[in-house]
Design a protein around this motif. Structure first.
Motif, short mmCIF file in Angstrom:
data_model
loop_
_atom_site.label_atom_id
_atom_site.label_comp_id
_atom_site.label_asym_id
_atom_site.label_seq_id
_atom_site.Cartn_x
_atom_site.Cartn_y
_atom_site.Cartn_z
N TYR A 193 0.78 -1.12 0.06
CA TYR A 193 -0.07 0.07 -0.03
C TYR A 193 0.83 1.19 0.01
CZ TYR A 193 -4.56 -1.97 0.19
OH TYR A 193 -5.59 -2.96 0.29
N VAL A 194 2.03 1.30 1.00
CA VAL A 194 2.84 2.51 0.59
C VAL A 194 3.35 2.92 -0.83
CG1 VAL A 194 4.92 3.29 1.53
CG2 VAL A 194 3.60 2.34 3.10
N TYR A 195 3.66 1.70 -1.43
CA TYR A 195 4.11 1.77 -2.70
C TYR A 195 3.39 1.53 -3.96
CZ TYR A 195 8.31 2.32 0.09
OH TYR A 195 9.39 2.86 1.01
N GLY A 196 2.20 1.03 -3.64
CA GLY A 196 1.43 1.05 -4.80
C GLY A 196 1.56 -0.46 -5.51
N ASP A 197 2.02 -1.36 -4.92
CA ASP A 197 2.43 -2.61 -5.52
C ASP A 197 1.30 -3.58 -5.48
OD1 ASP A 197 5.08 -1.87 -6.34
OD2 ASP A 197 5.63 -2.62 -4.45
N GLN A 246 -2.26 2.82 -4.47
CA GLN A 246 -1.36 3.46 -3.61
C GLN A 246 -2.10 4.11 -2.28
OE1 GLN A 246 1.82 5.91 -4.88
NE2 GLN A 246 3.05 5.90 -3.16
N ASP A 247 -1.63 3.65 -1.22
CA ASP A 247 -2.42 4.44 -0.01
C ASP A 247 -1.56 4.01 1.27
OD1 ASP A 247 -4.14 5.16 1.99
OD2 ASP A 247 -5.86 3.92 1.58
N PRO A 248 -0.61 5.30 1.32
CA PRO A 248 0.40 5.12 2.35
C PRO A 248 -0.08 5.01 3.85
CG PRO A 248 1.13 6.80 0.84
CD PRO A 248 -0.35 6.16 0.39
#
Length: 180
Positions: A102-106, A110-112
């Motif tokens: 989620y932090v990096y959108g993998d 992406q949702d930090p």
């Protein structure tokens, strides 16, 4: 008489749950062995078999296979789906990995902030690598407000838990210099 019957029903139910957990754990272990022997087809089959029983370790290991593309087509979305299931069962490694997704959108949008929350859940439960990453998130203000004292707290906790944190990250000045 009825109360005693209920006790036995509950006891038998508990034994059945434990037996199923042991069986899925044994199957998951067979999957890990196959994986280490590079028998990815067997590993995948064993992990999938254990997942049916709700084994979070198997979910995590199969997710890693999808991340690495070993024995399966590399697919971060499938990995994320498996990690979501395992994280819901409070599997710390899955919380950490999914948090990083989620932090990096993998494999996920992406949702930090969501990622930081998952990483924090693992850190609070004692996962040393999660503590380190959470410290970095606080130091850089990624997904959480920039907060050097909180970053320092989590870096020190990671070090105490055995993670090899560099000495310069164990001071406010060091963290501020790294995350200007």
């Amino acid at each position: 008489m009825k109360i005693h019957f209920m006790k036995y029903v509950l006891l038998l139910s508990a034994v059945a749950v434990l037996a199923a957990g042991c069986m899925s754990g044994m199957i998951e272990k067979q999957g890990r062995t196959a994986y280490l022997e590079k028998d990815y087809a067997t590993a995948k089959m064993k992990f999938e078999e254990a997942i049916v029983e709700g084994n979070a370790d198997a979910m995590y290991h199969l997710a890693n296979m999808y991340v690495e593309g070993k024995g399966v087509e590399q697919d971060y979305a499938k990995a994320a789906s498996l990690l979501e299931q395992a994280a819901a069962l409070e599997h710390q490694e899955s919380q950490l990995m999914l948090g990083l997704f989620y932090v990096y959108g993998d494999g996920v949008p992406q949702d930090p902030a969501k990622g930081a929350g998952l990483i924090k859940a693992a850190a609070v439960n004692g996962h040393d690598v999660a503590m380190y990453y959470l410290g970095n998130l606080y130091a850089g203000g990624l997904g959480v407000p920039k907060d050097i004292p909180s970053a320092l707290h989590w870096m020190k906790e990671a070090k105490l838990a055995g993670f090899p944190v560099k000495d310069e990250l164990l001071t406010e000045a060091g963290l501020q210099a790294l995350y200007k």
